[in-house]
Design a protein around this motif. Structure first.
Motif, PDB file in Angstrom:
ATOM      1  N   ILE A  44       0.542  -1.463   0.372  1.00  0.00           N
ATOM      2  CA  ILE A  44      -0.089   0.410   0.010  1.00  0.00           C
ATOM      3  C   ILE A  44       1.058   1.176  -0.122  1.00  0.00           C
ATOM      4  CG2 ILE A  44      -1.383   1.266   0.943  1.00  0.00           C
ATOM      5  CD1 ILE A  44      -2.770  -1.513   2.807  1.00  0.00           C
ATOM      6  N   VAL A  45       0.960   2.025  -0.714  1.00  0.00           N
ATOM      7  CA  VAL A  45       1.271   3.437  -1.309  1.00  0.00           C
ATOM      8  C   VAL A  45       0.676   4.472  -0.698  1.00  0.00           C
ATOM      9  CG1 VAL A  45       2.295   4.676  -2.527  1.00  0.00           C
ATOM     10  CG2 VAL A  45       2.304   2.605  -2.415  1.00  0.00           C
ATOM     11  N   GLY A  46       1.379   5.803   0.333  1.00  0.00           N
ATOM     12  CA  GLY A  46       0.020   6.604   1.040  1.00  0.00           C
ATOM     13  C   GLY A  46       1.544   8.060   0.568  1.00  0.00           C
ATOM     14  N   TRP A  47       0.659   8.380  -0.015  1.00  0.00           N
ATOM     15  CA  TRP A  47       0.971  10.065  -0.769  1.00  0.00           C
ATOM     16  C   TRP A  47       0.903  11.036   0.835  1.00  0.00           C
ATOM     17  CZ3 TRP A  47       4.818   9.579  -5.082  1.00  0.00           C
ATOM     18  CH2 TRP A  47       4.628   8.776  -5.553  1.00  0.00           C
ATOM     19  N   GLY A  48       1.957  11.899   0.999  1.00  0.00           N
ATOM     20  CA  GLY A  48       1.830  13.153   1.440  1.00  0.00           C
ATOM     21  C   GLY A  48       2.604  14.751   1.041  1.00  0.00           C
ATOM     22  N   GLU A  49       2.768  15.646   1.695  1.00  0.00           N
ATOM     23  CA  GLU A  49       3.116  16.686   0.958  1.00  0.00           C
ATOM     24  C   GLU A  49       4.044  17.645   2.282  1.00  0.00           C
ATOM     25  OE1 GLU A  49       1.978  21.126  -1.831  1.00  0.00           O
ATOM     26  OE2 GLU A  49       0.562  19.026  -1.675  1.00  0.00           O
ATOM     27  N   GLY A  50       4.930  18.656   2.135  1.00  0.00           N
ATOM     28  CA  GLY A  50       5.563  19.525   3.089  1.00  0.00           C
ATOM     29  C   GLY A  50       5.326  20.510   2.517  1.00  0.00           C
ATOM     30  N   LYS A  51       5.304  21.710   3.434  1.00  0.00           N
ATOM     31  CA  LYS A  51       5.890  22.796   2.432  1.00  0.00           C
ATOM     32  C   LYS A  51       6.418  24.102   3.679  1.00  0.00           C
ATOM     33  CE  LYS A  51       2.336  25.170   0.900  1.00  0.00           C
ATOM     34  NZ  LYS A  51       0.168  25.918   0.875  1.00  0.00           N
ATOM     35  N   ASN A  52       7.222  24.522   3.205  1.00  0.00           N
ATOM     36  CA  ASN A  52       8.424  25.704   3.698  1.00  0.00           C
ATOM     37  C   ASN A  52       8.108  27.119   3.217  1.00  0.00           C
ATOM     38  OD1 ASN A  52      10.578  23.577   2.778  1.00  0.00           O
ATOM     39  ND2 ASN A  52      10.922  25.338   2.736  1.00  0.00           N
ATOM     40  N   ALA A  53       8.421  27.281   2.344  1.00  0.00           N
ATOM     41  CA  ALA A  53       8.004  28.252   1.466  1.00  0.00           C
ATOM     42  C   ALA A  53       7.211  29.312   0.493  1.00  0.00           C
ATOM     43  CB  ALA A  53       9.084  27.727   0.036  1.00  0.00           C
ATOM     44  N   ALA A  54       7.515  30.256   0.848  1.00  0.00           N
ATOM     45  CA  ALA A  54       6.046  31.432   0.169  1.00  0.00           C
ATOM     46  C   ALA A  54       5.821  31.277  -0.903  1.00  0.00           C
ATOM     47  CB  ALA A  54       6.684  33.274   0.033  1.00  0.00           C
ATOM     48  N   GLY A  55       3.903  31.204  -0.643  1.00  0.00           N
ATOM     49  CA  GLY A  55       3.188  30.903  -1.732  1.00  0.00           C
ATOM     50  C   GLY A  55       2.931  29.614  -2.431  1.00  0.00           C
ATOM     51  N   SER A  56       3.493  29.488  -3.860  1.00  0.00           N
ATOM     52  CA  SER A  56       3.874  28.385  -4.225  1.00  0.00           C
ATOM     53  C   SER A  56       5.328  28.369  -5.116  1.00  0.00           C
ATOM     54  CB  SER A  56       2.440  27.857  -5.107  1.00  0.00           C
ATOM     55  OG  SER A  56       3.188  28.884  -6.505  1.00  0.00           O
ATOM     56  N   ALA A  57       6.046  29.037  -4.594  1.00  0.00           N
ATOM     57  CA  ALA A  57       7.139  28.411  -5.427  1.00  0.00           C
ATOM     58  C   ALA A  57       8.296  28.787  -4.181  1.00  0.00           C
ATOM     59  CB  ALA A  57       7.190  30.256  -6.076  1.00  0.00           C
ATOM     60  N   GLY A  58       9.710  27.860  -4.552  1.00  0.00           N
ATOM     61  CA  GLY A  58      10.593  28.035  -3.249  1.00  0.00           C
ATOM     62  C   GLY A  58      11.016  27.255  -3.451  1.00  0.00           C
ATOM     63  N   HIS A  59      12.207  26.845  -2.209  1.00  0.00           N
ATOM     64  CA  HIS A  59      13.116  25.638  -2.187  1.00  0.00           C
ATOM     65  C   HIS A  59      12.818  24.935  -1.282  1.00  0.00           C
ATOM     66  CE1 HIS A  59      16.347  27.697  -4.236  1.00  0.00           C
ATOM     67  NE2 HIS A  59      15.924  28.615  -4.666  1.00  0.00           N
ATOM     68  N   TYR A  60      13.071  23.398  -1.852  1.00  0.00           N
ATOM     69  CA  TYR A  60      12.435  22.243  -0.911  1.00  0.00           C
ATOM     70  C   TYR A  60      13.092  21.346  -0.047  1.00  0.00           C
ATOM     71  CZ  TYR A  60       7.961  23.289  -0.612  1.00  0.00           C
ATOM     72  OH  TYR A  60       6.781  24.726  -0.264  1.00  0.00           O
ATOM     73  N   GLY A  61      15.049  21.756  -0.852  1.00  0.00           N
ATOM     74  CA  GLY A  61      15.950  21.103  -0.774  1.00  0.00           C
ATOM     75  C   GLY A  61      16.539  19.958   0.439  1.00  0.00           C
ATOM     76  N   THR A  62      16.447  20.716   1.346  1.00  0.00           N
ATOM     77  CA  THR A  62      16.342  20.899   2.508  1.00  0.00           C
ATOM     78  C   THR A  62      15.008  19.857   3.295  1.00  0.00           C
ATOM     79  OG1 THR A  62      17.507  22.927   3.211  1.00  0.00           O
ATOM     80  CG2 THR A  62      16.521  21.973   5.250  1.00  0.00           C
ATOM     81  N   LEU A  63      14.374  20.164   3.191  1.00  0.00           N
ATOM     82  CA  LEU A  63      13.301  19.667   3.864  1.00  0.00           C
ATOM     83  C   LEU A  63      12.763  18.340   3.428  1.00  0.00           C
ATOM     84  CD1 LEU A  63      10.123  19.413   5.442  1.00  0.00           C
ATOM     85  CD2 LEU A  63       9.174  20.372   3.075  1.00  0.00           C
ATOM     86  N   VAL A  64      13.155  18.018   2.327  1.00  0.00           N
ATOM     87  CA  VAL A  64      13.393  16.340   1.306  1.00  0.00           C
ATOM     88  C   VAL A  64      14.308  16.142   1.488  1.00  0.00           C
ATOM     89  CG1 VAL A  64      13.787  15.640  -0.797  1.00  0.00           C
ATOM     90  CG2 VAL A  64      12.138  17.113  -0.954  1.00  0.00           C
ATOM     91  N   HIS A  65      15.492  16.498   2.181  1.00  0.00           N
ATOM     92  CA  HIS A  65      16.637  15.646   3.015  1.00  0.00           C
ATOM     93  C   HIS A  65      16.290  14.878   3.986  1.00  0.00           C
ATOM     94  CE1 HIS A  65      20.733  15.258   5.017  1.00  0.00           C
ATOM     95  NE2 HIS A  65      20.815  14.797   3.107  1.00  0.00           N
ATOM     96  N   MET A  66      15.799  16.453   5.090  1.00  0.00           N
ATOM     97  CA  MET A  66      15.013  16.118   6.357  1.00  0.00           C
ATOM     98  C   MET A  66      14.330  14.860   6.158  1.00  0.00           C
ATOM     99  SD  MET A  66      12.910  18.439   8.910  1.00  0.00           S
ATOM    100  CE  MET A  66      12.851  17.422  10.477  1.00  0.00           C
ATOM    101  N   LEU A  67      13.644  14.672   5.936  1.00  0.00           N
ATOM    102  CA  LEU A  67      12.547  13.467   5.232  1.00  0.00           C
ATOM    103  C   LEU A  67      12.821  12.789   4.556  1.00  0.00           C
ATOM    104  CD1 LEU A  67       9.637  14.918   3.491  1.00  0.00           C
ATOM    105  CD2 LEU A  67       9.603  14.401   5.707  1.00  0.00           C
ATOM    106  N   ASN A  68      14.085  12.152   3.902  1.00  0.00           N
ATOM    107  CA  ASN A  68      15.000  10.730   3.427  1.00  0.00           C
ATOM    108  C   ASN A  68      15.737  10.431   4.221  1.00  0.00           C
ATOM    109  OD1 ASN A  68      13.613  10.429   0.591  1.00  0.00           O
ATOM    110  ND2 ASN A  68      15.103  12.590  -0.447  1.00  0.00           N
ATOM    111  N   HIS A  69      16.533  11.403   4.989  1.00  0.00           N
ATOM    112  CA  HIS A  69      17.166  10.830   5.721  1.00  0.00           C
ATOM    113  C   HIS A  69      17.071  10.865   7.496  1.00  0.00           C
ATOM    114  CE1 HIS A  69      19.722  10.510   1.704  1.00  0.00           C
ATOM    115  NE2 HIS A  69      19.576  11.912   1.752  1.00  0.00           N
ATOM    116  N   GLU A  70      16.200  11.878   7.153  1.00  0.00           N
ATOM    117  CA  GLU A  70      15.924  11.932   9.592  1.00  0.00           C
ATOM    118  C   GLU A  70      15.093  11.504  10.104  1.00  0.00           C
ATOM    119  OE1 GLU A  70      17.006  16.059  10.838  1.00  0.00           O
ATOM    120  OE2 GLU A  70      18.566  16.035   9.280  1.00  0.00           O
TER     121      GLU A  70
END
Length: 389
Positions: A44-70
């Motif tokens: 079973i696969v579940g999908w989620g979303e996290g946001k950390n930037a203004a509006g609909s644009a921004g940089h998500y490298g740190t958040l993605v790294h946190m999700l994958n590695h921490e």
């Protein structure tokens, strides 16, 4: 059932040049989000979303790294149905066992921002998994839905005073919307310039369409109060984020300066921040973003606070598909909800990222009936626009 794999991507989808708009965030050329995939050992696969930037644009490298590695490694081997337990584990960190035994929160020092954005992504995906595993939509797990369709408002409105009426009227025509929202504040400059745009909008729409305004937290308290007085006869449904979310007492001043309801909360994380908004009498309408406030679990808690304080609840849903669909289920189940935000700006993160068609008809949007959150990720689009981890 156990969590087998956790994988996140920074997804960046370009916006067509002729559909880009400019606001106080600048010109938005891409739609960005952290998209999370959690897979169980039975597939079973579940999908989620996290946001950390203004509006609909921004940089998500740190958040993605946190999700994958921490965050991800902490989840592998856990029961995905233990949603609240996993929420508290991630929020309280190394003290989560002590907090659980003591019956109160003992959060890590970094208890906001990226930490809660990551929790939000995980929580949304876990609810998706639980619904799919039981063969029921998430709203049923949250206590049932109050309607099969919910009222929606058209969210946009960036044009100048001579064009704003035409733009908002096009929104009304596109989905028979009975309510629209426009942007004001720093993108215009002085309050009287925003007020002129609002007056033009009201004149074009007439009295039969609800009109909301959103300053994105860019006014000072003094300018927000001036703006309220300048538009006092425009019958605004609400004034959103008049001042910075860091100035809750200032927001309360703005609320007391006129008769326009104040809405806020897209910049707030966890029920504790919304408790403060309620106690300080800063707002009339809570607007948590499920991809930032703490996910579905926390949004439902926030909705309960709204109900307890006789406030209303209209989540911020300028987002990707996992966040937007979460909002539909949350609002369907929350007694305090009353309207859904529907982006009229370019939003490929909803319309291209999923196989389903997301649309408003007669001013209403359908609540999904499929198991889980009710959408199917378009894997080709995800793969085409996923940034390197």
């Amino acid at each position: 059932m156990r969590i087998k794999k956790v994988e996140a991507w920074w997804v960046r989808i370009p916006i067509e040049a002729n559909r880009q708009h400019r606001s106080d965030f600048g010109r938005l050329t891409t739609f960005d989000a952290a998209i999370l995939r959690i897979e169980t050992d039975d597939g079973i696969v579940g999908w989620g979303e996290g946001k950390n930037a203004a509006g609909s644009a921004g940089h998500y490298g740190t958040l993605v790294h946190m999700l994958n590695h921490e965050v991800g490694p902490k989840l592998v081997g856990k029961d995905p149905a233990d949603i609240t337990t996993l929420w508290e584990m991630l929020y309280n960190g190394v003290r989560h066992e002590t907090a659980s035994q003591s019956g109160h929160a003992m959060p890590e020092l970094s208890r906001r921002g990226l930490s809660v954005a990551a929790i939000s992504a995980v929580d949304i995906a876990l609810w998706d998994i639980l619904g799919k595993s039981l063969g029921v939509p998430v709203w049923q797990l949250l206590g049932g839905r109050k309607a099969e369709r919910l009222p929606a408002y058209a969210s946009g409105g960036w044009e100048s005073a001579d064009k704003i009426g035409e733009q908002l009227k096009s929104y009304v025509a596109s989905g028979d919307f009975r309510a629209v929202k426009m942007r004001v504040g720093a993108m215009d400059g002085a309050p009287h310039l925003s007020a002129a745009r609002v007056r033009a909008a009201r004149a074009a729409l007439g009295p039969g369409v609800e009109l909301m305004v959103d300053a994105h937290g860019t006014y000072t308290v003094a300018d927000a109060r001036r703006f309220v007085q300048l538009v006092s006869d425009c019958d605004l449904a609400w004034f959103e984020e008049p001042v910075s979310g860091d100035d809750k007492s200032g927001m309360a001043e703005v609320r007391s300066a006129g008769n326009v309801p104040i809405a806020a909360g897209e910049s707030e994380a966890t029920r504790f921040a919304f408790r403060d908004l309620a106690v300080l009498k800063s707002v009339d309408i809570f607007q948590p973003d499920p991809a930032f406030c703490g996910g579905i679990t926390e949004a439902m808690r926030i909705g309960a606070i709204a109900s307890a304080f006789n406030l209303r609840f209209a989540p911020h849903l300028w987002a990707g598909a996992p966040c937007f669909f979460s909002g539909l289920h949350i609002c369907a189940a929350s007694p305090a909800s009353f309207v859904i935000e529907y982006s009229l700006g370019a939003n490929p993160m909803i319309h291209d990222l999923v196989e389903e068609t997301v649309e408003v008809r007669d001013g209403m949007i359908a609540v999904p009936d499929k198991p889980g959150l009710g959408f199917t990720i378009n894997e080709r689009v995800l793969e085409a626009h996923a940034q390197s981890k």
